[in-house]
Write an enzyme that holds these catalytic residues in place. Structure first.
Site, short mmCIF file in Angstrom:
data_model
loop_
_atom_site.label_atom_id
_atom_site.label_comp_id
_atom_site.label_asym_id
_atom_site.label_seq_id
_atom_site.Cartn_x
_atom_site.Cartn_y
_atom_site.Cartn_z
N TYR A 54 1.04 -1.23 -0.31
CA TYR A 54 -0.27 0.03 0.17
C TYR A 54 0.96 1.34 0.11
O TYR A 54 1.03 1.61 1.15
CB TYR A 54 -0.46 -0.22 1.20
CG TYR A 54 -1.92 -0.79 0.88
CD1 TYR A 54 -2.33 -1.78 0.00
CD2 TYR A 54 -2.10 -1.59 2.57
CE1 TYR A 54 -3.48 -3.37 0.58
CE2 TYR A 54 -3.28 -2.72 2.42
CZ TYR A 54 -3.80 -3.34 1.58
OH TYR A 54 -5.03 -4.54 1.39
N HIS A 119 -0.19 -11.75 0.56
CA HIS A 119 -1.19 -11.09 0.28
C HIS A 119 -1.84 -11.42 -1.09
O HIS A 119 -0.45 -11.10 -2.27
CB HIS A 119 -0.26 -10.06 -0.04
CG HIS A 119 -1.12 -7.83 -0.15
ND1 HIS A 119 -0.53 -7.04 0.18
CD2 HIS A 119 -2.37 -7.80 -0.62
CE1 HIS A 119 -1.29 -6.31 -0.58
NE2 HIS A 119 -3.10 -6.64 -0.51
#
Ligand code: NAD
Length: 314
Positions: A54, A119
C-alpha cells in the site's frame, strides 16, 4: 483463533484498513494519518491492517507513526500486515517473505505483528504458498515475530484450495474483500465451509473500495462501467433521500455475526467518526431496512458482479 479474534470486537467488529494511509485513495498528510489512527483507537477500534504494497511502503510507515503516537502498551492493539506483494511485483518465496517481516517490523516500529498474511495469493502459485510460503511463516511464528498466519485475495476459490491442502490449524485467518457488501455478498455462501475449517474471517472493503461512497471510486478501481454507474446511481438516490450510502453499506456489512471483523479503509478523523457512528447506530437502532431494500433494487442488475484477479493456476 476465533476466541483470539474476538479481542478485535469491542465495537461490533470494525477494523481500521490502512491502505488509504498510503495515499492509495488520494493524498493524505502525515498529520491526518496519525490523527485518524488516534481517533480510531480513542473510539474503540483496536485492529489495524496494512501491507508493504500500500503506497509502496508508505501505509506501513504512516501506521507505525500513528501507533507510536498512541503511547499505549503494545498488547492493547492488533496489527496485521502482509507479504508476497510489493511495488516491484509478487514474490511468495520463503526467502522473500522471511526478509519481508523484518522490513515491515522496522517500518511499523514494532517487535512483532499479530497477523501476517500472504497478500493476494491468486497472483502467485497457490501450490508454492502451500508448500513454501506457509511453512516459512510457521518458522516466523516460532521465532515470535508473528502470532497468526493469514491469506488474502479476491477469488473465493483460493480459500478452499488452500485450506483443503494445508494441515488443520496452519492458517489462522482469511481476509476476503469486496465480497460482503450491498452489491456483492458471495462470501456468505463460503461462511459454513470457513467455520468448519475454524479460521477467523476478515471481510474487507465494505464500501466496495469506494463504489459505495458519495465521492465515488478511485481511477484505478477495477469494476466494470456498468457496476460503477449502478453504484453511483445508488449513492445519488441515498443523497436525495437525505441518507448516506456509506453508512448503509457499513451497517449491511457489519450485520453478519459469522464475520469476525469488517475492515474499512479510512484516511480522516471524519471518516473514522462516521464509520464508528454507523456501527453504534446499528446496535442501537438496527438497519435502515427501507432504504436498504431500495438500494438493493437499484443494484439488482449488477448484484454479485466482480472482476478478474490473478493468474491462471497450472
Ligand atoms: P473500503 O471499501 O473500505 O473503502 C475505502 C474508501 O472509502 C476510501 O476511499 C476511504 O477514504 C473511503 N471511506 C471510508 N469511510 C468513509 C465514509 N464514512 N464516507 C465516505 N467515504 C469513506 O476499501 P478498502 O480501503 O480497499 O478496504 C479496507 C481495507 O481492507 C484496506 O484498507 C486494506 O487494509 C484491506 N484490504 C485488503 C485487501 C487484500 O488483502 N487483498 C484488499 C482490499 C482491502
Amino acid at each position: 483463533m476465533n476466541a483470539q479474534l474476538s479481542e478485535m470486537r469491542p465495537l461490533g467488529s470494525v477494523g481500521f484498513g490502512a491502505s488509504p494511509l498510503g495515499s492509495v485513495f488520494g493524498s493524505v498528510s502525515e498529520s491526518d494519518a496519525v490523527a485518524s489512527v488516534l481517533e480510531a483507537f480513542r473510539l474503540g477500534i483496536n485492529f489495524f491492517d496494512t501491507s508493504p504494497y500500500y503506497g509502496a511502503t508508505l501505509s506501513e510507515k504512516m501506521l507505525g507513526k500513528g501507533l507510536k503516537a498512541l503511547g499505549v502498551p503494545r498488547s492493547e492493539y492488533i496489527v496485521s500486515t502482509k507479504c508476497g506483494r510489493y511495488r516491484e511485483g509478487f514474490d511468495f518465496s520463503a526467502e522473500r517473505v522471511t526478509k519481508s517481516i523484518d522490513e515491515s517490523l522496522e517500518r511499523l516500529q514494532l517487535d512483532y505483528v499479530d497477523i501476517f498474511q500472504c497478500h493476494d495469493i491468486e497472483f502467485g502459485s497457490l501450490d508454492q504458498v502451500v508448500n513454501e510460503t506457509i511453512p516459512a511463516l510457521q518458522k516466523l511464528k516460532e521465532a515470535g515475530k508473528i502470532r497468526f498466519i493469514g491469506i488474502t485475495g479476491l477469488p473465493l476459490e483460493i480459500f478452499t484450495y488452500l485450506l483443503d491442502r494445508v494441515p488443520p490449524g496452519t492458517v489462522d485467518v482469511i481476509l476476503s474483500y469486496c465480497h460482503y457488501s450491498i452489491n456483492d455478498s458471495t462470501l456468505e455462501d463460503l461462511l459454513p465451509y470457513l467455520k468448519t475449517k475454524g479460521v477467523g474471517i476478515i471481510s474487507a472493503s465494505p464500501l466496495a473500495m469506494g463504489l459505495l461512497t458519495e465521492f465515488g471510486p478511485p481511477e484505478w478501481h477495477p469494476a466494470s462501467p456498468e457496476l460503477k454507474s449502478a453504484c453511483q446511481a445508488a449513492a445519488v438516490y441515498c443523497k436525495e433521500k437525505g441518507k448516506n450510502i456509506s453508512k448503509l453499506a457499513m451497517q449491511y456489512s457489519l450485520s453478519n455475526k459469522d464475520i469476525s471483523t469488517v475492515l474499512v479503509g479510512m484516511n480522516s478523523v471524519k471518516q473514522v467518526e462516521e464509520n464508528v457512528a454507523a456501527a453504534t447506530e446499528l446496535v442501537l437502532f438496527g438497519k435502515d431496512h427501507e432504504t436498504l431494500a431500495e438500494v438493493e433494487a437499484i443494484l439488482k442488475p449488477v448484484k454479485n458482479q466482480t472482476w478478474p484477479s490473478g493468474i491462471q493456476q497450472s
